[in-house]
Design a protein around this motif. Sequence first.
Motif, PDB file in Angstrom:
ATOM      1  N   SER A 296       0.851  -1.191   0.000  1.00  0.00           N
ATOM      2  CA  SER A 296       0.000   0.000   0.000  1.00  0.00           C
ATOM      3  C   SER A 296       0.882   1.235   0.000  1.00  0.00           C
ATOM      4  N   VAL A 297       0.382   2.308  -0.631  1.00  0.00           N
ATOM      5  CA  VAL A 297       1.118   3.571  -0.723  1.00  0.00           C
ATOM      6  C   VAL A 297       0.269   4.665  -0.089  1.00  0.00           C
ATOM      7  N   SER A 298       0.905   5.564   0.672  1.00  0.00           N
ATOM      8  CA  SER A 298       0.190   6.653   1.326  1.00  0.00           C
ATOM      9  C   SER A 298      -0.261   7.680   0.294  1.00  0.00           C
ATOM     10  N   PRO A 299      -1.308   8.480   0.588  1.00  0.00           N
ATOM     11  CA  PRO A 299      -1.810   9.464  -0.395  1.00  0.00           C
ATOM     12  C   PRO A 299      -0.782  10.509  -0.796  1.00  0.00           C
ATOM     13  N   ASP A 300       0.120  10.871   0.115  1.00  0.00           N
ATOM     14  CA  ASP A 300       1.131  11.873  -0.231  1.00  0.00           C
ATOM     15  C   ASP A 300       2.387  11.261  -0.830  1.00  0.00           C
ATOM     16  N   GLY A 301       2.461   9.935  -0.899  1.00  0.00           N
ATOM     17  CA  GLY A 301       3.602   9.261  -1.493  1.00  0.00           C
ATOM     18  C   GLY A 301       4.839   9.217  -0.619  1.00  0.00           C
ATOM     19  N   ALA A 302       4.736   9.703   0.617  1.00  0.00           N
ATOM     20  CA  ALA A 302       5.920   9.727   1.485  1.00  0.00           C
ATOM     21  C   ALA A 302       6.220   8.363   2.081  1.00  0.00           C
ATOM     22  N   LEU A 303       5.210   7.510   2.214  1.00  0.00           N
ATOM     23  CA  LEU A 303       5.393   6.207   2.848  1.00  0.00           C
ATOM     24  C   LEU A 303       4.696   5.135   2.027  1.00  0.00           C
ATOM     25  N   CYS A 304       5.156   3.926   2.224  1.00  0.00           N
ATOM     26  CA  CYS A 304       4.438   2.751   1.742  1.00  0.00           C
ATOM     27  C   CYS A 304       4.555   1.679   2.816  1.00  0.00           C
ATOM     28  N   CYS A 305       3.706   0.714   2.761  1.00  0.00           N
ATOM     29  CA  CYS A 305       3.756  -0.359   3.757  1.00  0.00           C
ATOM     30  C   CYS A 305       3.549  -1.696   3.062  1.00  0.00           C
ATOM     31  N   THR A 306       4.153  -2.713   3.626  1.00  0.00           N
ATOM     32  CA  THR A 306       4.005  -4.079   3.140  1.00  0.00           C
ATOM     33  C   THR A 306       3.400  -4.923   4.249  1.00  0.00           C
ATOM     34  N   LEU A 307       2.417  -5.729   3.900  1.00  0.00           N
ATOM     35  CA  LEU A 307       1.799  -6.660   4.828  1.00  0.00           C
ATOM     36  C   LEU A 307       2.334  -8.056   4.516  1.00  0.00           C
ATOM     37  N   HIS A 308       2.793  -8.755   5.553  1.00  0.00           N
ATOM     38  CA  HIS A 308       3.489 -10.020   5.373  1.00  0.00           C
ATOM     39  C   HIS A 308       2.655 -11.186   5.904  1.00  0.00           C
ATOM     40  N   THR A 309       3.038 -12.358   5.467  1.00  0.00           N
ATOM     41  CA  THR A 309       2.300 -13.561   5.839  1.00  0.00           C
ATOM     42  C   THR A 309       2.459 -13.921   7.307  1.00  0.00           C
ATOM     43  N   ASP A 310       3.472 -13.390   7.997  1.00  0.00           N
ATOM     44  CA  ASP A 310       3.677 -13.695   9.408  1.00  0.00           C
ATOM     45  C   ASP A 310       3.075 -12.624  10.316  1.00  0.00           C
ATOM     46  N   ASN A 311       2.062 -11.890   9.817  1.00  0.00           N
ATOM     47  CA  ASN A 311       1.378 -10.846  10.595  1.00  0.00           C
ATOM     48  C   ASN A 311       2.290  -9.679  10.925  1.00  0.00           C
ATOM     49  N   ARG A 312       3.161  -9.330  10.034  1.00  0.00           N
ATOM     50  CA  ARG A 312       4.034  -8.176  10.224  1.00  0.00           C
ATOM     51  C   ARG A 312       3.641  -7.078   9.242  1.00  0.00           C
ATOM     52  N   ILE A 313       3.665  -5.839   9.731  1.00  0.00           N
ATOM     53  CA  ILE A 313       3.469  -4.660   8.895  1.00  0.00           C
ATOM     54  C   ILE A 313       4.779  -3.884   8.883  1.00  0.00           C
ATOM     55  N   THR A 314       5.325  -3.632   7.705  1.00  0.00           N
ATOM     56  CA  THR A 314       6.575  -2.893   7.578  1.00  0.00           C
ATOM     57  C   THR A 314       6.289  -1.538   6.944  1.00  0.00           C
ATOM     58  N   ILE A 315       6.684  -0.467   7.614  1.00  0.00           N
ATOM     59  CA  ILE A 315       6.534   0.892   7.104  1.00  0.00           C
ATOM     60  C   ILE A 315       7.850   1.287   6.435  1.00  0.00           C
ATOM     61  N   ILE A 316       7.776   1.760   5.194  1.00  0.00           N
ATOM     62  CA  ILE A 316       8.968   2.042   4.388  1.00  0.00           C
ATOM     63  C   ILE A 316       8.867   3.464   3.858  1.00  0.00           C
ATOM     64  N   ASN A 317       9.993   4.191   3.893  1.00  0.00           N
ATOM     65  CA  ASN A 317      10.041   5.553   3.365  1.00  0.00           C
ATOM     66  C   ASN A 317      10.038   5.531   1.848  1.00  0.00           C
TER      67      ASN A 317
END
Length: 831
Positions: A296-317
Amino acid sequence: MVAPATLRVVRCGGSALHGARAVFSADSYLLCASGDFVKMYSLATEETLRLLGGHADLVTGVQLNPHNHMQLYSSSLDGSIKLWDYLDGIPIKTFTVGSKLLALYALASYEDLVFVVIPKSGERDTFQLVSVKLTKAAGQDVEAREVSVVLTGVDASPKCIAFGREGEYVASVKELNLQVYFFKRKQLNWFSLSATKAKSGSNHFTCVVCHPTEDCIATGHADGKIRLWRNFHHKKEYTYSTLHWHHDTVRDLAFSVEGTNLLSGGVESVLVQWHKGSDCQKDFLPRLGSPIEYISVSPDGALCCTLHTDNRITIINSNLRFSKSIQGLIKSTGVKTGLVVDPRTKALVLNGEPGHLQFYCLQSDQQLFSLDIVQRQYIHQAGLNQADLVKAAFSAQGKWLATVEEREDVADPELQLKLWFYDEETQSFKLNTRISMPHEEHITDMCFRDMDEVEDDSLILVTTGRDCVFKVWVMVEDTDPEAQQSVSWSCDFVGSYHNCQATSCCFSEDGSLLAVSFEETVTVWDSVTWDLKCTFCYPPGKIRNICFGRLTCSKYLISATDYGFLCCWNLLSCALEWSAHLNILVLQPDPLSEYIAAVSWLSKESSLFVFKPNEPRPIYIQRNLCKEKIQLAAFIPRDEPEVIGSEKHLWLRRSQLFFLTDTQELMTLSTKSLEERLTPSSKQLAVEESLPVTPFSLLLGKHRHQQSQEDIDLGQLIVHNKHEQDSPVVKELLHTPAHVLPSASFLCPIFINSLLISKENKSAEEVADEVEMESEEAEDDSDEERDVTEMEQEDTSPVELLGEVMCKLSKSQEKELRKIRKMDYSWISAF
């Protein structure tokens, strides 16, 4: 009389965070589906701020309202779409569609219209994309039956449908087919790939995403390739280019806000960023921990996130740099360690990543930290025998942790017993002793002697194995001057019984007795001399679980066999106290009370029985607890005792029972309703003690009388006024956000009517009593009549005197009190 509350089975953790794409809000929040709820995380602190609950089944879609970014749409398998004010956690409207909803899409170009994926009636495993008209009818629960079919034969996955720029067209992929439907022209174009299989797999479609500003469609495939489709307005003149880096299935794709970059992820746990659709220009963010399921990508494009199969959410610049990680309960291949409670943090400890112990916080539904036990690199390769963590146990104070790891080998199994000491300085566990091959065969169980006093020489660890022995491990002083630690662990005693396999073990509450089960026999040993005291045998069936009673029931020993018998033995008389024919899979005692929870599996349903060993009849029975098989359970001590309204639920007062199903869903039992559990403290209105009493506080029904110290010393009566009642209209006004309230002209009459006091009709008996009272009052003198009249004008509700509540006087008592008041006591003044 209020009926006692019933226990509810509540999903409290383990629900997949990758049920649908996460959504970034415009005010630094992240919203994602988690089981039956929608969770709202803070991007600044990573904590769970809100839990939106109200759906009766799994949430399958989360979308911001494109016309009001302070609101959120959510869809569920229960057939409803909910509109939320997510900041306050309030459901504004519920739209009932009447069919299972598998995906949700909301577009800015369509007002009061959303798109959902539903099963096609009459056909199995066939789904269709439909548009749903969200009616503006009054009321919170409305029907949304106005449905129009857009596409048929679509995939059930929400990743297989995407809408083009400004909602002009929709693209859907399934197997080897891509179909694009143009809304204005009402034209449907089909594109098919030839079924080819390479070494890396087939070229089936797995996901699709549309460019935000151009007519370009990106599709992911099972062979690891990405195709960029253009000129798809024409059925025969379309073109596509190919990007290839992934060696396995492409799980998800996402364009940046401007559309200049394309993000892709898969089983490699690597996020790939493709620049301008070029195969030559790409960046990587590797080692994200587990396969990527959604991007997923944020509306302002500053962040994106990945959802993983082990119930982890990673926030990425935006520059593809790791920012934060939110880790839920990891679902491992098998919870071999069982559910263990950390005495220090009250966290639930169990298998996490391969070779790791995860410390999981039940309150925040997040992982506190992960402890690497095996300390070897795990290789993701099928059929490869690698060391795995199989057992874990804590000492009573949490200072010591014992773990067992094993590696399956056909020729010779490899076992290691490790003892870890908690270091106060580093606030983590450090390895103290490593023992290779503590048993010749697999270790079946282990436990510490549960002593509440300061742990010293009394600390003992017992392990049981398939090599037909149990071993006692104790701490000894290290004589090696070069050793870094002062103590280590060594074997002190080896016990056996008739060459039978030892299956389980446990200590009594005071630590004086050790019970070890050997197949069909339970043996009891003295923990000081290690003499065999007695044996209990109740064939047929091998012993599956054993435990001692606690507190007033410490003289009992309970065992469960795999042939379906639950037995209670009296240690004083060495006789069978009682037995029950139940197929018990889990036997879990409460560490703070005499209660024991037993979970049985029969007729494809799990049932719960709570009992005291000294009473053969269960205190609580919950049939059909859940349809899934419960594998493990644990009692977690509460920080403060719970207020329980029913006697049959008193066993939940000091501890809370959690259980894990075979699908690794963590559940618990709660006496609170869904609204009580989900209402945050910020929404629970209360007048502060320090605030003065005002007319507005009286409207809220929160009036509290304040006493001065002089009034308490004089013992004056403080009479509480009970006329004020809770005003539901005022509460509704305060709980509902201003931007969703109706007009003031609509609310004003309702508010005025809520302030009016209805005049109750008096019965004939009450009128007769009043007439009798008036005749008695006429006989009193004028002064007395004035005093009594003033008393009657006061409220006759209970009064408070020095903290004690006095009951209302009866009529006879009031008459007697009047006679006493008439008597002349002036002669006392002479003294």
